[in-house]
Design a protein around this motif. Structure first.
Motif, PDB file in Angstrom:
ATOM      1  N   ALA A 205       0.822  -1.205   0.000  1.00 54.12           N
ATOM      2  CA  ALA A 205       0.000   0.000   0.000  1.00 54.12           C
ATOM      3  C   ALA A 205       0.853   1.251   0.000  1.00 54.12           C
ATOM      4  O   ALA A 205       0.553   2.231  -0.699  1.00 54.12           O
ATOM      5  CB  ALA A 205      -0.946  -0.016   1.203  1.00 54.12           C
ATOM      6  N   ALA A 206       1.945   1.223   0.758  1.00 51.33           N
ATOM      7  CA  ALA A 206       2.818   2.394   0.807  1.00 51.33           C
ATOM      8  C   ALA A 206       3.487   2.648  -0.550  1.00 51.33           C
ATOM      9  O   ALA A 206       3.545   3.790  -1.026  1.00 51.33           O
ATOM     10  CB  ALA A 206       3.872   2.197   1.898  1.00 51.33           C
TER      11      ALA A 206
ATOM     12  N   ARG B 299       2.420   1.685  -3.465  1.00 45.50           N
ATOM     13  CA  ARG B 299       1.373   2.103  -4.402  1.00 45.50           C
ATOM     14  C   ARG B 299       1.031   3.574  -4.239  1.00 45.50           C
ATOM     15  O   ARG B 299       0.852   4.312  -5.206  1.00 45.50           O
ATOM     16  CB  ARG B 299       0.131   1.249  -4.157  1.00 45.50           C
ATOM     17  CG  ARG B 299      -1.003   1.485  -5.117  1.00 45.50           C
ATOM     18  CD  ARG B 299      -0.744   0.829  -6.436  1.00 45.50           C
ATOM     19  NE  ARG B 299      -1.886   0.952  -7.326  1.00 45.50           N
ATOM     20  CZ  ARG B 299      -1.909   0.553  -8.575  1.00 45.50           C
ATOM     21  NH1 ARG B 299      -0.808  -0.014  -9.089  1.00 45.50           N
ATOM     22  NH2 ARG B 299      -2.967   0.697  -9.317  1.00 45.50           N
ATOM     23  N   GLY B 300       0.937   4.010  -2.979  1.00 48.75           N
ATOM     24  CA  GLY B 300       0.640   5.418  -2.733  1.00 48.75           C
ATOM     25  C   GLY B 300       1.749   6.336  -3.229  1.00 48.75           C
ATOM     26  O   GLY B 300       1.482   7.395  -3.794  1.00 48.75           O
TER      27      GLY B 300
ATOM     28  N   ARG C 130       3.843   5.700  -5.652  1.00 51.06           N
ATOM     29  CA  ARG C 130       3.809   5.707  -7.122  1.00 51.06           C
ATOM     30  C   ARG C 130       2.725   6.655  -7.642  1.00 51.06           C
ATOM     31  O   ARG C 130       2.937   7.405  -8.605  1.00 51.06           O
ATOM     32  CB  ARG C 130       3.567   4.297  -7.619  1.00 51.06           C
ATOM     33  CG  ARG C 130       3.541   4.191  -9.150  1.00 51.06           C
ATOM     34  CD  ARG C 130       3.269   2.779  -9.595  1.00 51.06           C
ATOM     35  NE  ARG C 130       3.163   2.698 -11.047  1.00 51.06           N
ATOM     36  CZ  ARG C 130       2.845   1.589 -11.698  1.00 51.06           C
ATOM     37  NH1 ARG C 130       2.573   0.473 -11.010  1.00 51.06           N
ATOM     38  NH2 ARG C 130       2.771   1.599 -13.019  1.00 51.06           N
ATOM     39  N   LEU C 131       1.531   6.589  -7.013  1.00 48.62           N
ATOM     40  CA  LEU C 131       0.462   7.474  -7.443  1.00 48.62           C
ATOM     41  C   LEU C 131       0.817   8.934  -7.204  1.00 48.62           C
ATOM     42  O   LEU C 131       0.502   9.810  -8.022  1.00 48.62           O
ATOM     43  CB  LEU C 131      -0.831   7.121  -6.702  1.00 48.62           C
ATOM     44  CG  LEU C 131      -1.468   5.776  -7.091  1.00 48.62           C
ATOM     45  CD1 LEU C 131      -2.662   5.486  -6.190  1.00 48.62           C
ATOM     46  CD2 LEU C 131      -1.903   5.791  -8.556  1.00 48.62           C
ATOM     47  N   ALA C 132       1.476   9.188  -6.055  1.00 48.61           N
ATOM     48  CA  ALA C 132       1.843  10.568  -5.737  1.00 48.61           C
ATOM     49  C   ALA C 132       2.839  11.132  -6.746  1.00 48.61           C
ATOM     50  O   ALA C 132       2.693  12.262  -7.239  1.00 48.61           O
ATOM     51  CB  ALA C 132       2.415  10.641  -4.319  1.00 48.61           C
TER      52      ALA C 132
END
Length: 396
Positions: free
Chosen positions: A57-58, A60-61, A63-65
């Motif tokens: 989750a970290a 993924r977050g 990467r999105l940021a």
């Protein structure tokens, strides 16, 4: 059915995990002096799974940021493309609606946005042409040629069509020649070429093209017949001053294309050149009972004016026609004229008076007046001379 198998599989997996955890008596020992931790193996597995999910989750977050600026740029570009596509569609719609000024504006916007630049330029060129702005029209055609090689054929077709509408037929033919050289001949181009050659008066070329289009069923039969008639009339008018060329052209003409109007024009042209033998053959062939063409009284009238050759044979032919067309005033007039030449006074008077009874005409009155002059009947001659003046008809 597939969903049911998934549900059964998940239940089986849950039962297996529960049984495995219950029967598992292992443990995990963690030593970090001066500490010592002992936990069950099942709990250690749960902790490991939780740690993996948190790490995923970290990442993924993050990467999105970090990808957010690129996503924003993509979104903005999609919005611009959608707006440009809408503008292009508006340009097409406005062109078909006949709102050429607005269509030119929208097509210019679509071209500036890079939406189908070749097609946008063609739409702008057509709109400018409808607005009668030749400089803009030529400019947009030039841009269409440069912007998109895929629209070359469409550009050439549009350019040729606009040249035809501007009555620049020779330029249109040059454009069509380039189109056919690069992209071959097709029906729409042939139709356009037909219009250009009609405009130039190239009747031989018109006949060649209309025959090709007729073979491909590209024109209605009635249009083919009318175009062929117009072409033959134009070709005859061009050759009417040269007897040899006129006769050679008529000899080469397919019999199926010798329509009523063409036959009459050909007969009159030959008569003006003094080719009465050819006129007689043409008329007799055209009016033969087995001919595909309908009866034509104007040809009979010309037949009665022939003076060369055997009048007796022509009288016999005309009398045979009279049995099939007893109410034809022009045929009776022609017979009266031929009988006058043969000095068959009684028959001539009978035919001319019958012609007047069916179709009163100035020509019939004049022929009767001349006949009575020869018979030394001045009162009757004067009566018909006066009647010819009073007859409301074009002069013979």
């Amino acid at each position: 059915m597939k969903g049911l198998f998934w549900i059964l599989g998940l239940f089986a997996l849950a039962v297996a995990v529960a049984l495995g955890a219950r029967l598992n008596e292992g443990y995990v020992l963690l030593v970090m002096p001066p500490w010592r931790v002992e936990i069950s193996l099942n709990f250690a597995l749960l902790l490991a799974l939780a740690a993996f999910l948190l790490a995923y989750a970290a990442l993924r977050g993050l990467r999105l940021a970090f990808g957010l600026p690129a996503a924003v740029r993509d979104y903005q570009q999609r919005r611009q493309r959608d707006r440009a596509a809408a503008v292009f569609q508006d340009a097409v719609r406005l062109l078909f609606e006949g709102r050429f000024g607005q269509a030119l504006k929208k097509a210019t916007e679509a071209h500036a946005a890079g939406t189908a630049p070749g097609l946008s330029a063609l739409i702008a060129a057509r709109a400018a042409q409808r607005l009668r702005e030749p400089q803009k029209q030529q400019g947009w055609v030039a841009r269409a040629k440069l912007d998109d090689p895929k629209t070359e054929a469409a550009t050439l077709m549009l350019e040729a069509e606009m040249m035809v509408e501007a009555r620049q037929f020779d330029v249109a033919l040059d454009v069509l020649a380039r189109l056919q050289e690069k992209h071959g001949r097709h029906i729409a181009a042939l139709r356009l070429e037909l219009r250009a050659r009609q405009g130039l008066g190239d009747w031989d070329g018109v006949l060649k093209l209309v025959r090709q289009l007729a073979k491909r069923d590209a024109l209605p039969p009635e249009v083919v017949a009318e175009v062929q008639t117009q072409a033959h009339l134009g070709a005859l008018a061009r050759r009417k001053g040269d007897r040899a060329q006129l006769q050679a052209y008529l000899k080469s003409m397919p019999e199926a294309e010798c329509s009523r109007r063409v036959a009459l024009a050909a007969a009159r042209a030959l008569f003006a050149q003094g080719a009465e033998e050819a006129v007689q053959a043409l008329i007799e062939r055209q009016l033969a009972p087995e001919s595909a063409w309908e009866w034509q009284s104007d040809l009979v009238d010309l037949y009665g004016r022939l003076t060369q050759g055997g009048q007796t044979a022509r009288i016999a032919k005309a009398e045979a026609w009279l049995k099939m067309h007893p109410k034809d005033g022009l045929l009776l007039l022609a017979l009266g004229r031929m009988c006058v030449r043969q000095k068959l006074w009684g028959k001539a008077q009978s035919y001319l008076e019958a012609s007047l009874a069916i179709r009163p005409s100035r020509a019939a009155h004049l022929e009767l007046a001349r006949l009575f002059d020869q018979l030394e009947r001045p009162d009757d001659a004067n009566r018909h001379y006066r009647a010819s003046i009073d007859q409301d008809e074009r002069p013979d």
